[in-house]
Write a protein that holds these residues in place. Sequence first.
Motif, PDB file in Angstrom:
ATOM      1  N   MET A  96      42.389  62.843  29.982  1.00  0.00           N
ATOM      2  CA  MET A  96      41.941  61.467  29.977  1.00  0.00           C
ATOM      3  C   MET A  96      40.939  61.280  31.111  1.00  0.00           C
ATOM      4  O   MET A  96      41.117  61.807  32.194  1.00  0.00           O
ATOM      5  CB  MET A  96      43.139  60.535  30.153  1.00  0.00           C
ATOM      6  CG  MET A  96      42.795  59.088  30.096  1.00  0.00           C
ATOM      7  SD  MET A  96      44.298  58.110  29.996  1.00  0.00           S
ATOM      8  CE  MET A  96      43.606  56.581  29.483  1.00  0.00           C
ATOM      9  N   PHE A  97      39.885  60.486  30.849  1.00  0.00           N
ATOM     10  CA  PHE A  97      38.882  60.222  31.874  1.00  0.00           C
ATOM     11  C   PHE A  97      38.726  58.727  32.055  1.00  0.00           C
ATOM     12  O   PHE A  97      39.178  57.924  31.233  1.00  0.00           O
ATOM     13  CB  PHE A  97      37.541  60.855  31.509  1.00  0.00           C
ATOM     14  CG  PHE A  97      36.824  60.159  30.384  1.00  0.00           C
ATOM     15  CD1 PHE A  97      35.923  59.143  30.646  1.00  0.00           C
ATOM     16  CD2 PHE A  97      37.055  60.517  29.065  1.00  0.00           C
ATOM     17  CE1 PHE A  97      35.268  58.492  29.617  1.00  0.00           C
ATOM     18  CE2 PHE A  97      36.401  59.874  28.031  1.00  0.00           C
ATOM     19  CZ  PHE A  97      35.505  58.855  28.302  1.00  0.00           C
ATOM     20  N   ALA A  98      38.074  58.351  33.161  1.00  0.00           N
ATOM     21  CA  ALA A  98      37.817  56.944  33.438  1.00  0.00           C
ATOM     22  C   ALA A  98      36.517  56.833  34.223  1.00  0.00           C
ATOM     23  O   ALA A  98      36.117  57.770  34.913  1.00  0.00           O
ATOM     24  CB  ALA A  98      38.958  56.330  34.229  1.00  0.00           C
ATOM     25  N   VAL A  99      35.874  55.682  34.098  1.00  0.00           N
ATOM     26  CA  VAL A  99      34.702  55.377  34.906  1.00  0.00           C
ATOM     27  C   VAL A  99      35.136  54.286  35.878  1.00  0.00           C
ATOM     28  O   VAL A  99      35.555  53.209  35.464  1.00  0.00           O
ATOM     29  CB  VAL A  99      33.522  54.891  34.040  1.00  0.00           C
ATOM     30  CG1 VAL A  99      32.355  54.489  34.912  1.00  0.00           C
ATOM     31  CG2 VAL A  99      33.110  55.978  33.064  1.00  0.00           C
ATOM     32  N   VAL A 153      35.583  60.102  36.346  1.00  0.00           N
ATOM     33  CA  VAL A 153      36.615  60.936  36.951  1.00  0.00           C
ATOM     34  C   VAL A 153      37.673  61.318  35.926  1.00  0.00           C
ATOM     35  O   VAL A 153      37.885  60.625  34.938  1.00  0.00           O
ATOM     36  CB  VAL A 153      37.300  60.218  38.144  1.00  0.00           C
ATOM     37  CG1 VAL A 153      36.311  59.978  39.251  1.00  0.00           C
ATOM     38  CG2 VAL A 153      37.945  58.924  37.715  1.00  0.00           C
ATOM     39  N   ALA A 154      38.301  62.438  36.180  1.00  0.00           N
ATOM     40  CA  ALA A 154      39.458  62.900  35.414  1.00  0.00           C
ATOM     41  C   ALA A 154      40.432  63.510  36.414  1.00  0.00           C
ATOM     42  O   ALA A 154      40.083  63.754  37.570  1.00  0.00           O
ATOM     43  CB  ALA A 154      39.038  63.925  34.363  1.00  0.00           C
ATOM     44  N   ALA A 172      37.644  53.689  29.991  1.00  0.00           N
ATOM     45  CA  ALA A 172      38.635  54.767  29.934  1.00  0.00           C
ATOM     46  C   ALA A 172      38.535  55.422  28.571  1.00  0.00           C
ATOM     47  O   ALA A 172      38.129  54.796  27.591  1.00  0.00           O
ATOM     48  CB  ALA A 172      40.041  54.230  30.167  1.00  0.00           C
ATOM     49  N   GLY A 173      38.895  56.681  28.512  1.00  0.00           N
ATOM     50  CA  GLY A 173      38.834  57.384  27.240  1.00  0.00           C
ATOM     51  C   GLY A 173      39.650  58.651  27.268  1.00  0.00           C
ATOM     52  O   GLY A 173      40.069  59.136  28.309  1.00  0.00           O
ATOM     53  N   ASP A 174      39.860  59.179  26.067  1.00  0.00           N
ATOM     54  CA  ASP A 174      40.604  60.427  25.913  1.00  0.00           C
ATOM     55  C   ASP A 174      39.847  61.263  24.895  1.00  0.00           C
ATOM     56  O   ASP A 174      39.805  60.909  23.713  1.00  0.00           O
ATOM     57  CB  ASP A 174      42.031  60.138  25.455  1.00  0.00           C
ATOM     58  CG  ASP A 174      42.933  61.341  25.618  1.00  0.00           C
ATOM     59  OD1 ASP A 174      42.466  62.359  26.163  1.00  0.00           O
ATOM     60  OD2 ASP A 174      44.106  61.260  25.205  1.00  0.00           O
ATOM     61  N   GLY A 175      39.234  62.343  25.356  1.00  0.00           N
ATOM     62  CA  GLY A 175      38.410  63.140  24.461  1.00  0.00           C
ATOM     63  C   GLY A 175      37.173  62.361  24.081  1.00  0.00           C
ATOM     64  O   GLY A 175      36.396  61.941  24.909  1.00  0.00           O
ATOM     65  N   VAL A 217      44.273  62.330  41.443  1.00  0.00           N
ATOM     66  CA  VAL A 217      45.609  62.829  41.116  1.00  0.00           C
ATOM     67  C   VAL A 217      45.959  62.521  39.672  1.00  0.00           C
ATOM     68  O   VAL A 217      46.399  63.399  38.929  1.00  0.00           O
ATOM     69  CB  VAL A 217      46.661  62.220  42.074  1.00  0.00           C
ATOM     70  CG1 VAL A 217      48.052  62.677  41.702  1.00  0.00           C
ATOM     71  CG2 VAL A 217      46.340  62.591  43.506  1.00  0.00           C
ATOM     72  N   ALA A 218      45.751  61.258  39.253  1.00  0.00           N
ATOM     73  CA  ALA A 218      46.140  60.864  37.899  1.00  0.00           C
ATOM     74  C   ALA A 218      45.266  59.717  37.407  1.00  0.00           C
ATOM     75  O   ALA A 218      44.812  58.888  38.187  1.00  0.00           O
ATOM     76  CB  ALA A 218      47.607  60.446  37.868  1.00  0.00           C
ATOM     77  N   VAL A 219      45.041  59.735  36.095  1.00  0.00           N
ATOM     78  CA  VAL A 219      44.360  58.639  35.423  1.00  0.00           C
ATOM     79  C   VAL A 219      45.302  58.187  34.324  1.00  0.00           C
ATOM     80  O   VAL A 219      45.633  58.952  33.433  1.00  0.00           O
ATOM     81  CB  VAL A 219      43.015  59.094  34.807  1.00  0.00           C
ATOM     82  CG1 VAL A 219      42.365  57.956  34.040  1.00  0.00           C
ATOM     83  CG2 VAL A 219      42.087  59.635  35.873  1.00  0.00           C
ATOM     84  N   GLY A 220      45.767  56.939  34.414  1.00  0.00           N
ATOM     85  CA  GLY A 220      46.713  56.491  33.399  1.00  0.00           C
ATOM     86  C   GLY A 220      47.040  55.027  33.509  1.00  0.00           C
ATOM     87  O   GLY A 220      46.443  54.288  34.283  1.00  0.00           O
ATOM     88  N   ALA A 221      48.028  54.622  32.726  1.00  0.00           N
ATOM     89  CA  ALA A 221      48.431  53.221  32.666  1.00  0.00           C
ATOM     90  C   ALA A 221      49.162  52.840  33.946  1.00  0.00           C
ATOM     91  O   ALA A 221      49.827  53.661  34.574  1.00  0.00           O
ATOM     92  CB  ALA A 221      49.320  52.989  31.463  1.00  0.00           C
ATOM     93  N   GLU A 222      49.045  51.574  34.293  1.00  0.00           N
ATOM     94  CA  GLU A 222      49.710  51.056  35.479  1.00  0.00           C
ATOM     95  C   GLU A 222      51.196  50.932  35.197  1.00  0.00           C
ATOM     96  O   GLU A 222      51.600  50.478  34.139  1.00  0.00           O
ATOM     97  CB  GLU A 222      49.135  49.687  35.821  1.00  0.00           C
ATOM     98  CG  GLU A 222      49.713  49.071  37.062  1.00  0.00           C
ATOM     99  CD  GLU A 222      49.045  47.750  37.387  1.00  0.00           C
ATOM    100  OE1 GLU A 222      49.385  47.178  38.427  1.00  0.00           O
ATOM    101  OE2 GLU A 222      48.211  47.296  36.606  1.00  0.00           O
TER     102      GLU A 222
END
Length: 138
Positions: A1-4, A14-15, A41-44, A95-100
């Motif tokens: 998963m990546f995010a801007v 970042v990922a 945010a995105g995945d693939g 470290v991590a990209v994800g839901a709060e």
Amino acid sequence: MFAVVRTGGKQYRVAAGDKIAVEKLSGEAGETITLGDVLLAGDGGEVKDAKGIVVSAEIIAQAKSEKVIVFKKRRRHNYRRKNGHRQQLTLLRIVAVGAEEKKAAPKKEAAAPKADETAAAEKPAKKAPAKKAEPAAE
């Protein structure tokens, strides 16, 4: 998963596991911070909703960038100024990209007062009528 994410007026893609250098952030090496300003945010190849996405990062070090020479000159006026500048940076490891993570809701029993207490709180106590002074005997 990546995010801007946006920090320091710049945007970074970042990922998990990436290392980035950003404008100086407060904190010591080894501390974990969260980058909450997620723009995308995105995945693939799929784009996901950025609401509720939090990026957590670990501070690797506080450092300075390479020196930039600032040279000013005006022709035929004997004017030359030479300055240098080193920008303060913070090196981060994502470290991590994800839901709060949602916090536990407070208990309803402790939050809501009992019915007896609310009735007593709404009605003020009655005051005794004021006593009249007796006329003075002559």
